[in-house]
Design a protein around this motif. Structure first.
Motif, PDB file in Angstrom:
ATOM      1  N   ASP A   1       0.690  -1.171  -0.057  1.00  0.00           N
ATOM      2  CA  ASP A   1       0.001   0.080  -0.029  1.00  0.00           C
ATOM      3  C   ASP A   1       0.960   1.467  -0.048  1.00  0.00           C
ATOM      4  O   ASP A   1       0.254   2.365   0.311  1.00  0.00           O
ATOM      5  CB  ASP A   1      -0.946   0.074   1.203  1.00  0.00           C
ATOM      6  CG  ASP A   1      -0.037  -0.028   2.528  1.00  0.00           C
ATOM      7  OD1 ASP A   1       0.946  -0.642   2.539  1.00  0.00           O
ATOM      8  OD2 ASP A   1      -0.950   0.226   3.529  1.00  0.00           O
ATOM      9  N   CYS A   2       2.230   1.174  -0.278  1.00  0.00           N
ATOM     10  CA  CYS A   2       3.153   2.108  -0.146  1.00  0.00           C
ATOM     11  C   CYS A   2       3.992   2.356  -1.523  1.00  0.00           C
ATOM     12  O   CYS A   2       3.669   1.580  -2.410  1.00  0.00           O
ATOM     13  CB  CYS A   2       4.205   1.953   1.012  1.00  0.00           C
ATOM     14  SG  CYS A   2       3.421   1.761   2.659  1.00  0.00           S
ATOM     15  N   TYR A   3       4.396   3.551  -1.576  1.00  0.00           N
ATOM     16  CA  TYR A   3       5.175   4.159  -2.587  1.00  0.00           C
ATOM     17  C   TYR A   3       6.548   4.515  -2.266  1.00  0.00           C
ATOM     18  O   TYR A   3       6.761   4.792  -0.982  1.00  0.00           O
ATOM     19  CB  TYR A   3       4.438   5.334  -3.387  1.00  0.00           C
ATOM     20  CG  TYR A   3       2.985   4.942  -3.960  1.00  0.00           C
ATOM     21  CD1 TYR A   3       2.950   4.434  -5.200  1.00  0.00           C
ATOM     22  CD2 TYR A   3       1.986   4.918  -3.087  1.00  0.00           C
ATOM     23  CE1 TYR A   3       1.611   4.077  -5.682  1.00  0.00           C
ATOM     24  CE2 TYR A   3       0.664   4.605  -3.579  1.00  0.00           C
ATOM     25  CZ  TYR A   3       0.602   4.154  -4.933  1.00  0.00           C
ATOM     26  OH  TYR A   3      -0.796   3.924  -5.308  1.00  0.00           O
ATOM     27  N   LYS A   4       7.553   4.623  -3.319  1.00  0.00           N
ATOM     28  CA  LYS A   4       8.895   5.086  -3.013  1.00  0.00           C
ATOM     29  C   LYS A   4       9.214   6.126  -3.640  1.00  0.00           C
ATOM     30  O   LYS A   4       8.942   6.307  -4.835  1.00  0.00           O
ATOM     31  CB  LYS A   4       9.794   3.976  -2.915  1.00  0.00           C
ATOM     32  CG  LYS A   4      10.096   3.400  -4.564  1.00  0.00           C
ATOM     33  CD  LYS A   4      11.023   2.179  -4.433  1.00  0.00           C
ATOM     34  CE  LYS A   4      10.976   1.675  -5.889  1.00  0.00           C
ATOM     35  NZ  LYS A   4      11.862   0.268  -5.884  1.00  0.00           N
ATOM     36  N   VAL A   5      10.082   7.036  -3.289  1.00  0.00           N
ATOM     37  CA  VAL A   5      10.507   8.118  -4.191  1.00  0.00           C
ATOM     38  C   VAL A   5      12.203   8.172  -3.775  1.00  0.00           C
ATOM     39  O   VAL A   5      12.539   8.146  -2.552  1.00  0.00           O
ATOM     40  CB  VAL A   5      10.066   9.621  -3.807  1.00  0.00           C
ATOM     41  CG1 VAL A   5      10.847  10.666  -4.583  1.00  0.00           C
ATOM     42  CG2 VAL A   5       8.523   9.558  -4.171  1.00  0.00           C
ATOM     43  N   TYR A   6      13.190   8.286  -4.656  1.00  0.00           N
ATOM     44  CA  TYR A   6      14.397   8.278  -4.569  1.00  0.00           C
ATOM     45  C   TYR A   6      15.105   9.745  -4.452  1.00  0.00           C
ATOM     46  O   TYR A   6      14.232  10.595  -5.168  1.00  0.00           O
ATOM     47  CB  TYR A   6      15.223   7.658  -5.737  1.00  0.00           C
ATOM     48  CG  TYR A   6      14.811   6.217  -5.937  1.00  0.00           C
ATOM     49  CD1 TYR A   6      15.306   4.947  -4.937  1.00  0.00           C
ATOM     50  CD2 TYR A   6      14.126   5.887  -7.141  1.00  0.00           C
ATOM     51  CE1 TYR A   6      15.173   3.978  -5.327  1.00  0.00           C
ATOM     52  CE2 TYR A   6      13.997   4.320  -7.246  1.00  0.00           C
ATOM     53  CZ  TYR A   6      14.383   3.404  -6.257  1.00  0.00           C
ATOM     54  OH  TYR A   6      14.070   2.163  -6.472  1.00  0.00           O
ATOM     55  N   PHE A   7      15.799  10.026  -3.617  1.00  0.00           N
ATOM     56  CA  PHE A   7      16.369  11.331  -3.512  1.00  0.00           C
ATOM     57  C   PHE A   7      17.875  11.235  -2.895  1.00  0.00           C
ATOM     58  O   PHE A   7      18.087  10.299  -2.249  1.00  0.00           O
ATOM     59  CB  PHE A   7      15.606  12.439  -2.684  1.00  0.00           C
ATOM     60  CG  PHE A   7      15.479  12.165  -1.402  1.00  0.00           C
ATOM     61  CD1 PHE A   7      16.257  12.895  -0.573  1.00  0.00           C
ATOM     62  CD2 PHE A   7      14.591  11.151  -0.773  1.00  0.00           C
ATOM     63  CE1 PHE A   7      16.086  12.672   0.934  1.00  0.00           C
ATOM     64  CE2 PHE A   7      14.449  10.974   0.734  1.00  0.00           C
ATOM     65  CZ  PHE A   7      15.112  11.755   1.488  1.00  0.00           C
TER      66      PHE A   7
END
Length: 90
Positions: free
Chosen positions: A30-36
């Motif tokens: 139910d989650c998402y990821k963003v790289y930074f």
């Protein structure tokens, strides 16, 4: 930087990649990821050092949508994912 990313997600300027259930970390479907990466000189995307894990909460209506930051962590050692699973109590 993570707070700015959450605001950008909320405002529709960026979106993350969907996560799934992994035997190495647990269920984050139910989650998402963003790289930074906080280093402005760093532009090799395959080597970004940090991840933000978030999920969308609400009824799906624009006014009822909430972006919840679940975890921020290093890419190394699946740190962000392990923190997310722990923060969600899974």
């Amino acid at each position: 930087m993570a707070i700015q990313l959450l605001m950008d997600i909320r405002d529709g300027r960026i979106s993350g990649l969907s996560l799934d259930e992994s035997s190495a970390t647990g269920d984050l479907s139910d989650c998402y990821k963003v790289y930074f990466d906080p280093d402005p000189e760093f532009d090799n995307r395959s080597e970004w050092r940090f991840r933000l894990v978030y999920r969308l909460l609400g009824d799906g209506a624009v006014a009822g949508l909430t972006v919840e930051g679940v975890a921020v962590g290093r890419r190394h050692g699946l740190d962000a994912y392990l923190r997310a699973v722990a923060n969600l109590g899974r």
